[in-house]
Design an enzyme around this catalytic site. Structure first.
Site, short mmCIF file in Angstrom:
data_model
loop_
_atom_site.label_atom_id
_atom_site.label_comp_id
_atom_site.label_asym_id
_atom_site.label_seq_id
_atom_site.Cartn_x
_atom_site.Cartn_y
_atom_site.Cartn_z
N ARG A 171 -0.19 14.21 12.94
CA ARG A 171 0.26 13.99 11.55
C ARG A 171 0.49 15.31 10.81
NH1 ARG A 171 -1.18 8.77 10.17
NH2 ARG A 171 0.49 8.87 8.66
N LYS A 199 0.84 -1.20 0.00
CA LYS A 199 0.00 0.00 0.00
C LYS A 199 0.88 1.25 0.00
CE LYS A 199 -1.68 1.61 4.00
NZ LYS A 199 -1.35 3.01 4.30
N ASN A 200 1.91 1.26 0.85
CA ASN A 200 2.70 2.48 1.04
C ASN A 200 3.75 2.70 -0.04
OD1 ASN A 200 1.14 3.05 3.20
ND2 ASN A 200 2.64 2.43 4.75
N ARG A 228 -8.57 -0.68 4.39
CA ARG A 228 -7.73 0.36 3.77
C ARG A 228 -6.41 -0.23 3.32
NH1 ARG A 228 -7.27 5.86 6.99
NH2 ARG A 228 -5.97 6.11 5.14
N CYS A 248 -5.34 12.20 12.70
CA CYS A 248 -6.00 10.90 12.55
C CYS A 248 -5.87 10.19 13.90
CB CYS A 248 -5.37 10.10 11.42
SG CYS A 248 -3.79 9.42 11.82
C1 EPZ Z 1 4.25 6.89 6.50
O1 EPZ Z 1 3.44 7.91 7.06
C2 EPZ Z 1 3.34 5.69 6.32
N1 EPZ Z 1 2.24 6.02 5.40
C3 EPZ Z 1 2.76 5.27 7.68
O2 EPZ Z 1 1.98 4.10 7.47
C4 EPZ Z 1 3.93 4.94 8.61
O3 EPZ Z 1 3.42 4.61 9.89
C5 EPZ Z 1 4.88 6.13 8.71
O4 EPZ Z 1 5.32 6.53 7.39
C6 EPZ Z 1 6.11 5.83 9.54
O5 EPZ Z 1 6.78 4.75 9.00
C7 EPZ Z 1 2.51 6.04 4.06
O6 EPZ Z 1 3.62 5.78 3.62
C8 EPZ Z 1 1.35 6.38 3.17
P1 EPZ Z 1 6.26 10.17 8.65
P2 EPZ Z 1 4.02 9.42 7.12
O7 EPZ Z 1 6.18 11.45 7.93
O8 EPZ Z 1 4.90 9.67 5.99
C9 EPZ Z 1 6.43 13.42 12.11
C10 EPZ Z 1 0.09 2.71 7.71
O9 EPZ Z 1 -0.42 2.16 8.70
N2 EPZ Z 1 6.26 14.40 11.03
O10 EPZ Z 1 7.36 9.23 8.33
O11 EPZ Z 1 2.85 10.33 7.34
C11 EPZ Z 1 5.22 12.51 12.28
O12 EPZ Z 1 4.26 13.12 13.12
C12 EPZ Z 1 0.57 4.14 7.80
O13 EPZ Z 1 0.26 2.14 6.60
C13 EPZ Z 1 6.23 15.76 11.35
O14 EPZ Z 1 6.33 16.14 12.51
O15 EPZ Z 1 4.87 9.39 8.46
C14 EPZ Z 1 5.84 11.28 12.89
O16 EPZ Z 1 6.04 11.50 14.27
C15 EPZ Z 1 0.30 4.76 9.16
N3 EPZ Z 1 6.06 16.66 10.34
C16 EPZ Z 1 7.22 11.20 12.22
O17 EPZ Z 1 7.49 12.51 11.74
C17 EPZ Z 1 5.96 16.27 9.02
O18 EPZ Z 1 5.85 17.12 8.13
C18 EPZ Z 1 7.30 10.22 11.05
O19 EPZ Z 1 6.19 10.47 10.22
C19 EPZ Z 1 5.99 14.88 8.73
C20 EPZ Z 1 6.14 13.97 9.75
#
Ligand code: EPZ
Length: 427
Positions: free
Chosen positions: A121, A22-23, A406, A116
């Site tokens: 997020r 998916k990702n 999803r 969410c």
């Molecule tokens: C991706 O989400 C995945 N989704 C998530 O999978 C996964 O849990 C996550 O990466 C971590 O591996 C997709 O790839 C579509 P991040 P993403 O940006 O990119 C903070 C699932 O279940 N952050 O790597 O949104 C954030 O809050 C989903 O399949 C900021 O602060 O996650 C988190 O603490 C859930 N500001 C950390 O960084 C930003 O602009 C990592 O988030 C972006 C992120």
């Protein structure tokens, strides 16, 4: 709303094939916006989230067709640059259209995804990265409005935390930028390497694949190509954990064992037998009928960016540790609210205490959980409840399974084919 009903106690035997990730599918579908023509994506899972992303591309003017696992997408005639709130609120990964729209059309208006179940997020890292490329962004009525001022300029982007979709958005925004773009502290998840392979095949010049430092030399145009989605490592890990919980012997096919170093190590320490193949894994966890059943050793876990233990397997592993023979501490470092499954697992008899970002899981033994009516709160929490239900004594009913659908293709059928007593109840 539809629900899943399962009766625990059946061990799992046979083979199961993993679907496309998916990702990886979500960013690769978005990347087709970068070049006109017919793009072909192989091994695309048919999920709520991939259908949502394809719907978003339709709104932007693309056309697409699916034939089995193959999806063909044409983005010759993009007619819009706005991702509406009604759609983005159902899938935050919609923000992945920002980068390609800015690269191709120079402008984009995308609803802020909003929070969410698992956390706030934010997308500040994405927006800060765009600013480094000569893009101005502003927030207006809940929408991100972004515009390329003159021309996309290569720049230096540093992520405070290695953001997966942040890295993907900046990668896609920078492919046409004048000069060189460097992304530091880039995320290293395999899905990013899958995107880099697609962009490179389209004609982009990207170095550093697999590392935390990516260099992109801007080019003037890209062309549509054929790309393949990698197997879903989180689905693979979910089935590995399911076998460990229910017991049995299962061969997981069409997967990439090398994408699961942390989980494999942890399951071996729990006492699960794992035989690693080139593109398959054999997971064996016999539960003898006698009193000395295959005990599950309780093992601590801390979630980390790849290649550390994936946060997307934390909930499923917690359900497994609820069956353990001791106490396991599960520390969640990526998201601030990813323990929504704890209350539901406790309804099944799990003994879990939350202490800040850690959950202390006192195992109740292999047959210590009891079936109950529980509610899915988010995608991976729902998978955690399925894992618990497979091992629990009695019947479990899981509501709000739209969360599960999803990200897991045909999970009920795949588990039923392995011998689980599981059914989808349509209401
Ligand atoms: C991706 O989400 C995945 N989704 C998530 O999978 C996964 O849990 C996550 O990466 C971590 O591996 C997709 O790839 C579509 P991040 P993403 O940006 O990119 C903070 C699932 O279940 N952050 O790597 O949104 C954030 O809050 C989903 O399949 C900021 O602060 O996650 C988190 O603490 C859930 N500001 C950390 O960084 C930003 O602009 C990592 O988030 C972006 C992120």
């Amino acid at each position: 709303m539809d629900r899943i009903r399962l009766s625990g106690g059946n061990s799992l035997y046979g083979t199961v094939a993993v679907s496309g990730a998916k990702n990886a599918a979500l960013p690769l579908i978005a990347a087709t916006l970068l070049a006109p023509g017919w793009h072909t994506l192989e091994n695309v899972p048919d999920l709520r989230d991939t259908r949502t992303m394809l719907k978003l591309l339709e709104i932007l003017g693309a056309e697409w067709e699916r034939e089995g696992k193959r999806v063909r997408i044409n983005t010759d005639n993009l007619s819009g640059t706005e991702a509406p709130y009604e759609l983005v609120k159902t899938m935050r990964a919609s923000v992945l259209v920002l980068g390609p729209l800015l690269a191709r059309l120079g402008t984009a208006r995308v609803s802020l995804p909003g929070g969410c179940a698992i956390g706030a997020r934010p997308i500040n890292y994405h927006l800060q990265g765009f600013e480094q490329l000569g893009i101005t962004t502003s927030l207006n009525e809940g929408y991100v409005e972004a515009k390329v001022e003159n021309r996309l300029q290569g720049g230096s982007v540093y992520f405070d935390k290695p953001s997966v979709t942040g890295t993907e958005n900046i990668l896609m925004a920078s492919v046409f930028a004048q000069g060189q773009t460097i992304i530091k502290n880039a995320a290293r998840e395999p899905e990013i390497a899958n995107l880099i392979d697609m962009l490179t095949a389209m004609g982009a010049e990207i170095e550093g694949k697999g590392s935390d430092r990516l260099t992109i030399n801007g080019v003037t145009r890209l062309k549509a190509t054929v790309s393949s989605i990698i197997p879903d490592r989180i689905e693979t890990g979910t089935y590995m954990i399911a076998v460990a919980a229910a017991g049995g012997k299962v061969e997981i096919q069409d997967c990439v064992p090398a994408h699961l170093p942390a989980l494999t190590e942890k399951l071996l320490r729990c006492g699960v037998d794992i035989e690693v193949g080139e593109s398959s894994l054999k997971v064996c966890c016999p539960i003898s009928r006698s009193e000395n059943r295959c005990q599950l050793k309780s093992v601590d876990v801390t979630t980390l960016p790849y290649p550390g233990f994936p946060t997307d397997l934390q909930a499923q592993f917690m359900a497994l540790m609820a069956l353990g023979n001791g106490t396991a501490v599960i520390h969640e470092t990526i998201f601030e609210n990813r323990f929504m499954h704890v209350a539901e697992l406790e309804r099944m008899g799990a003994d879990i205490k939350i202490d800040g970002a850690s959950a202390i899981v006192r195992g109740v033994g292999r047959r210590g959980l009891s079936g109950a009516q529980v509610m899915a709160t988010d995608l991976r929490a729902s998978a955690s409840l399925v894992v618990a239900g497979l091992a629990a004594e009695g019947e479990t009913e899981i509501s709000r399974i739209y969360h599960l659908e999803r990200g897991y293709e045909n999970m009920v059928k795949k588990l039923a084919d392995l011998g689980a007593d599981i059914h989808r109840i349509s209401e």
